[in-house]
Enzyme design. Structure first.
Site, PDB file in Angstrom:
ATOM      1  N   LYS A  23       0.840  -1.195   0.000  1.00 31.87           N
ATOM      2  CA  LYS A  23       0.000   0.000   0.000  1.00 31.87           C
ATOM      3  C   LYS A  23       0.877   1.248   0.000  1.00 31.87           C
ATOM      4  O   LYS A  23       0.682   2.173  -0.774  1.00 31.87           O
ATOM      5  CB  LYS A  23      -0.902  -0.018   1.235  1.00 31.87           C
ATOM      6  CG  LYS A  23      -1.776   1.212   1.395  1.00 31.87           C
ATOM      7  CD  LYS A  23      -2.456   1.194   2.764  1.00 31.87           C
ATOM      8  CE  LYS A  23      -3.287   2.448   2.992  1.00 31.87           C
ATOM      9  NZ  LYS A  23      -4.493   2.479   2.157  1.00 31.87           N
ATOM     10  N   GLY A 444     -22.427  10.352   2.478  1.00 25.47           N
ATOM     11  CA  GLY A 444     -22.188  10.380   3.922  1.00 25.47           C
ATOM     12  C   GLY A 444     -20.820  10.858   4.341  1.00 25.47           C
ATOM     13  O   GLY A 444     -20.683  11.849   5.032  1.00 25.47           O
ATOM     14  N   ARG A 527      -6.495  -0.082  -1.260  1.00 33.13           N
ATOM     15  CA  ARG A 527      -7.493   0.092  -0.201  1.00 33.13           C
ATOM     16  C   ARG A 527      -7.660  -1.183   0.616  1.00 33.13           C
ATOM     17  O   ARG A 527      -7.907  -2.247   0.059  1.00 33.13           O
ATOM     18  CB  ARG A 527      -8.856   0.456  -0.798  1.00 33.13           C
ATOM     19  CG  ARG A 527      -8.914   1.843  -1.385  1.00 33.13           C
ATOM     20  CD  ARG A 527      -9.164   2.903  -0.351  1.00 33.13           C
ATOM     21  NE  ARG A 527     -10.389   2.664   0.392  1.00 33.13           N
ATOM     22  CZ  ARG A 527     -10.578   3.013   1.663  1.00 33.13           C
ATOM     23  NH1 ARG A 527      -9.630   3.579   2.350  1.00 33.13           N
ATOM     24  NH2 ARG A 527     -11.738   2.776   2.255  1.00 33.13           N
ATOM     25  N   CYS A 528      -7.528  -1.016   1.924  1.00 31.68           N
ATOM     26  CA  CYS A 528      -7.690  -2.162   2.807  1.00 31.68           C
ATOM     27  C   CYS A 528      -8.731  -1.841   3.867  1.00 31.68           C
ATOM     28  O   CYS A 528      -8.938  -0.680   4.192  1.00 31.68           O
ATOM     29  CB  CYS A 528      -6.386  -2.454   3.541  1.00 31.68           C
ATOM     30  SG  CYS A 528      -5.011  -2.719   2.451  1.00 31.68           S
ATOM     31  N   ASP A 611     -27.187   2.470   5.278  1.00 24.56           N
ATOM     32  CA  ASP A 611     -26.403   1.985   4.137  1.00 24.56           C
ATOM     33  C   ASP A 611     -26.435   0.466   4.049  1.00 24.56           C
ATOM     34  O   ASP A 611     -26.154  -0.213   5.034  1.00 24.56           O
ATOM     35  CB  ASP A 611     -24.936   2.414   4.291  1.00 24.56           C
ATOM     36  CG  ASP A 611     -24.744   3.909   4.106  1.00 24.56           C
ATOM     37  OD1 ASP A 611     -25.504   4.512   3.319  1.00 24.56           O
ATOM     38  OD2 ASP A 611     -23.828   4.472   4.740  1.00 24.56           O
ATOM     39  N   CYS A 655     -24.030  -0.200  -3.151  1.00 26.44           N
ATOM     40  CA  CYS A 655     -22.718   0.175  -3.666  1.00 26.44           C
ATOM     41  C   CYS A 655     -22.310  -0.581  -4.920  1.00 26.44           C
ATOM     42  O   CYS A 655     -21.200  -1.052  -5.016  1.00 26.44           O
ATOM     43  CB  CYS A 655     -21.708  -0.129  -2.578  1.00 26.44           C
ATOM     44  SG  CYS A 655     -20.507   1.134  -2.322  1.00 26.44           S
ATOM     45  N   HIS A 706     -14.439   6.477  -7.057  1.00 26.63           N
ATOM     46  CA  HIS A 706     -13.309   5.554  -6.978  1.00 26.63           C
ATOM     47  C   HIS A 706     -12.122   6.040  -7.804  1.00 26.63           C
ATOM     48  O   HIS A 706     -11.080   5.409  -7.829  1.00 26.63           O
ATOM     49  CB  HIS A 706     -13.727   4.156  -7.443  1.00 26.63           C
ATOM     50  CG  HIS A 706     -14.757   3.545  -6.542  1.00 26.63           C
ATOM     51  ND1 HIS A 706     -16.094   3.518  -6.860  1.00 26.63           N
ATOM     52  CD2 HIS A 706     -14.652   2.987  -5.320  1.00 26.63           C
ATOM     53  CE1 HIS A 706     -16.760   2.941  -5.866  1.00 26.63           C
ATOM     54  NE2 HIS A 706     -15.909   2.609  -4.917  1.00 26.63           N
TER      55      HIS A 706
HETATM   56  N1  GLN Z   1     -21.997   6.305   4.244  1.00 21.69           N
HETATM   57  C1  GLN Z   1     -20.837   5.628   3.783  1.00 21.69           C
HETATM   58  C2  GLN Z   1     -19.821   6.652   3.316  1.00 21.69           C
HETATM   59  O1  GLN Z   1     -20.176   7.620   2.761  1.00 21.69           O
HETATM   60  C3  GLN Z   1     -21.161   4.696   2.659  1.00 21.69           C
HETATM   61  C4  GLN Z   1     -19.932   4.043   2.101  1.00 21.69           C
HETATM   62  C5  GLN Z   1     -20.185   2.851   1.215  1.00 21.69           C
HETATM   63  O2  GLN Z   1     -21.190   2.685   0.591  1.00 21.69           O
HETATM   64  N2  GLN Z   1     -19.245   1.983   1.084  1.00 21.69           N
HETATM   65  O3  GLN Z   1     -18.636   6.466   3.458  1.00 21.69           O
HETATM   66 ZN    ZN Z   2     -21.110   3.053  -1.620  1.00 17.50          ZN
END
Ligand code: GLN
Ligand code: ZN
Length: 784
Positions: A23, A444, A527-528, A611, A655, A706
């Site tokens: 990393k 969020g 990313r870990c 979530d 997600c 991302h």
């Molecule tokens: N609420 C989380 C954030 O914004 C959602 C992250 C996710 O979906 N992995 O980090």
């Molecule tokens: Zn997400």
């Protein structure tokens, strides 16, 4: 003489480094702090160190160690190796600029889409195949992995994603009519070239990973895949000069594929025989004993590769003996990519909990102990067997694990469906929330600055007292509120600065979970995450998020969204119990979260997002198992919100973008608003939503978080307009794909400014009436 298959092996190993060396190397290289040479040197050192360590732990036979290293992703590596992704590579390694451009994007180009690898939390890059792509063998980097290992004294086994799995995971490039799998014969020829080159270099074993054969893959049948497997591997096996072929089939049991693959002429077959797979397919071991010819080495993955419980070595040994065969090796059920390095590094786990665990290193020891015990009996590895016995006994008896109150509470919800009042009524009640047309919000989290991370670490270590810590977090929240107000975002979040991780944070605040200090597992690229360990019955000793959300609501006139992680995601991103059905753990977590939701409501928070980014991730790989899973997972989400008032708006966030297969379930979550990933798939997901006639609020992500790339206003306008072709304006929310915590403030500010500008531009141009619905925009409090 050709090398026999090793008696003890593993099918893959973590590559991030026990101290996350990879990393650090990656991020330094990307930031320009080190050059390509330094980068190459540090990952070389890491690989060689890993081989030495694995040999020390017992993988001493030739070809026992898989060369499973990757700079970023093994699917990308294989796609480049076979020319499925065209490449300029000429040297001994991939061209790093090209490689990372594919993985991460550049200012000029978007990166490849990313999605979850089978039902795990590892993300792979999705190759795209167009009709003009000509496959070509580019085995240079495989050769260099082999030769550097050899120089260091190890004969390692090159690993590739097998041709079936590679094509099953590939998507057709836009406008390409051909199904990737239809090009299997052509691709097999290139695999032939590659094994020819490996043979010429003296390699005696090569590993192909074919998890697609244990899954139901959309667009193809089990039967078709099984036949394709036979054809492909017969072709590869009939090559005149080739290494011996080891095909691994992790993440479940083979069905039709078993006979076809076992009889194709391959030399070794790796199977997932971990306790979880044996429980879901109790006949598997018997079928294997019957189907795998004696000349094929059966590589029995009895040690669980993706969970962290110490193996019950005596039961595993019985399973191995029950297979009744000579040509038998012991392995892990899957690559160890999914578990942390070693329990030895953990000094703050409760000692009893620690004694129940095995991470990657401990698992290698277990594999070696079993392989020895198969021929020499358990007494030959008495220490390992004693540890396993002790773990099993003390865990079953532990009072930490079993709570009668929690059991009583979950039992009382049996039979409840958890549905709220009718959506139409809720929609009316929620008119009270002042939310403009095409409302903008975020998912969020906001960027996590060095200062915030330091404050959390100092607080944790006792160097920062509670008050100073709370003050630091409040200052950060103020800053995040100000930024959102400045940018003109409509629905305000607090930014989640207090959370190291959306899962771990809740695990730390719930009883029944333990968290690790160094238990890092790769999620994607550099990313870990540190998955929490669920070991016992779950309850919530105290409110968790209420203080932060209530503080936020006091600082702004705008509507504030409270932020929780849902039960399925908490489970999906944790190491879960193997002594309780998942559905029961889900209910326990749901009821703990329901208490949190009630407290948020009481504190005046009118919008709450729960979530569930991992809902799809846990979806069983076999279609026949899916209905049951969706039933309990969706119900557990509804249990969280069952008691809220109709005027409280419940959001959820998912997600991923493959929506189609579980759209019924997403609908059944009964959330008022759902945000989803969509930018990388260019809003492709909306077809499914439109076809289904989804009625609730929907926020297809327009900003791909991302990637470091800042999306431009015209691009965002185009995505919003594309969305409006599929869903009614009153349904549409404008938001990023996911949380912003991995990005920098500079990127986030610029991107969100463009996002708001694009929304304003679309509104100013007059929102077209939605293609789908005549519902007046005013019905959900949208003032157009
Ligand atoms: N609420 C989380 C954030 O914004 C959602 C992250 C996710 O979906 N992995 O980090
Ligand atoms: Zn997400």
């Amino acid at each position: 003489m050709t090398a026999p298959f090793p008696t003890a092996t593993i099918t893959g190993y973590p590559r991030i480094g026990a101290r996350r060396e990879q990393k650090k190397a990656l991020e330094s290289f990307w930031a320009g702090r080190i050059g390509a040479e330094d980068f190459a040197r540090s990952v070389h050192t890491l690989r060689i160190g890993t081989y030495h360590r694995l040999a020390q732990l017992g993988l001493r036979e030739d070809y026992a160690i898989p060369a499973s290293y990757s700079h970023y992703d093994h699917v990308l590596d294989t796609a480049l190796t076979v020319g499925l992704i065209p490449s300029v590579t000429t040297g001994t390694d991939f061209d790093l600029d090209e490689y990372f451009a594919l993985a991460r994007g550049t200012a000029q180009r978007s990166p490849l889409e990313m999605t979850k690898w089978f039902d795990t939390n590892y993300h792979y890059l999705v190759p795209e195949l167009s009709d003009d792509t000509r496959f070509t063998a580019r085995p240079q980097h495989l050769l260099s992995l082999v030769s550097e290992a050899k120089t260091a004294g190890h004969l390692v086994r090159p690993v590739l994603v097998g041709p079936l799995t590679l094509l099953a995971l590939t998507k057709p490039a836009p406008g390409t009519p051909t199904r990737p799998l239809d090009r299997l014969a052509e691709l097999t020829d290139v695999y032939l070239d590659i094994i020819g080159v490996l043979a010429a270099a003296g390699v005696e074993w090569v590993q192909f990973d074919e998890p697609a054969l244990v899954a139901d893959i959309a667009g193809t049948s089990d039967h078709e895949l099984a036949e394709a497997a036979h054809r492909t591997y017969s072709t590869l096996a009939s090559a005149r000069t080739r290494p011996q072929l080891f095909v691994a089939t992790p993440y479940g049991s083979l069905r039709e594929g078993l006979d076809e693959l076992a009889g194709s002429g391959i030399d070794a077959l790796g199977v997932d025989l971990a306790a979880a797979t044996r429980a879901s397919d109790p006949e598997y071991a018997n079928r294997l004993a019957a189907a795998v010819p004696q000349q094929v080495r059966l590589v029995a993955g009895v040690v669980e590769g993706r969970n962290i419980w110490a193996d019950d070595l005596r039961t595993s040994l019985e399973v191995l003996q029950g297979l009744e065969r000579e040509s038998l090796s012991v392995s892990t059920s899957t690559s160890l990519l999914h578990v942390p390095y070693t329990v030895e590094q953990e000094s703050s786990l409760p000692v009893d909990v620690a004694s129940w665990l095995s991470f990657a290193e401990e698992k290698v020891t277990e594999v070696e102990a079993l392989a020895t015990a198969v021929t020499a009996g358990p007494d030959a590895r008495v220490e390992a067997f004693n540890r396993a016995d002790r773990a099993r006994r003390t865990r079953a008896e532990s009072v930490r694990v079993h709570s009668p109150e929690v059991r009583k509470r979950t039992a009382a919800t049996a039979g409840q469906d958890g549905f709220r009042t009718d959506f139409a009524q809720r929609r009316q009640a929620q008119d009270a929330l002042v939310i403009p047309a095409l409302p903008t919000t975020t998912i969020g989290s906001f960027p996590q600055t060095a200062e915030v991370r330091r404050a959390r670490a100092d607080h944790r270590a006792g160097r920062l007292d509670d008050d100073t810590y709370a003050q630091t977090m409040r200052t950060e929240i103020d800053r995040v509120i100000e930024l959102q107000e400045d940018l003109g975002l409509d629905l305000i979040v607090h930014g989640e600065p207090e959370r190291n991780d959306m899962d771990q944070y809740f695990a730390e605040n719930l009883d029944g979970f333990a968290t690790t200090e160094h238990g890092w597992v790769q999620s994607y690229g550099s990313r870990c995450t540190r998955p929490p360990i669920l070991f016992g019955d779950v309850s919530r000793p105290n409110p968790i998020t209420v203080g932060w959300s209530a503080y936020t609501a006091q600082q702004t006139q705008k509507t504030v969204k409270g932020m929780l992680t849902g039960p399925v995601t908490i489970l999906a991103w944790s190491f879960v119990r193997d002594d309780l059905p998942l559905r029961e753990s889900a209910d326990q977590i749901a009821l703990a979260l329901a208490d949190e939701v009630a407290d948020l409501e009481a504190a005046g928070i009118d919008v709450i997002q729960v979530d569930e980014p991992a809902l799809r991730e846990l979806l069983p790989l076999r279609e026949s198992d899916r209905a049951e899973y969706l039933d309990w997972s969706v119900r557990s989400f509804r249990l969280v919100n069952a008691q809220v008032s109709p005027r409280t708006q419940i959001h959820t966030h998912l997600c991923y973008s493959e929506f189609g297969e579980i759209i019924d379930a997403i609908n059944a979550l009964d959330a008022d608003v759902t945000s989803i990933e969509a930018a990388r798939s260019r809003m492709g997901v909306l077809d499914d939503i439109a076809d289904f006639g989804f009625e609730r609020g929907i926020g297809p992500g327009v900003y791909d978080i991302h990637s470091p790339r800042v999306p431009t206003v015209p691009e965002l306008v185009e995505l919003i307009e594309a969305a409006l072709k599929h869903v009614a304006p009153h349904q549409l929310w404008i938001n990023p794909d996911c949380g912003l915590k991995t990005r920098s403030y500079a990127e986030v500010r610029a991107s969100l400014a463009n996002l708001v500008a694009a929304r304003n531009q679309v509104v100013a141009a007059g929102i077209p009436s939605g293609a789908r619905s005549e519902t007046p925009a005013a019905a959900v409090g949208v003032s157009v």
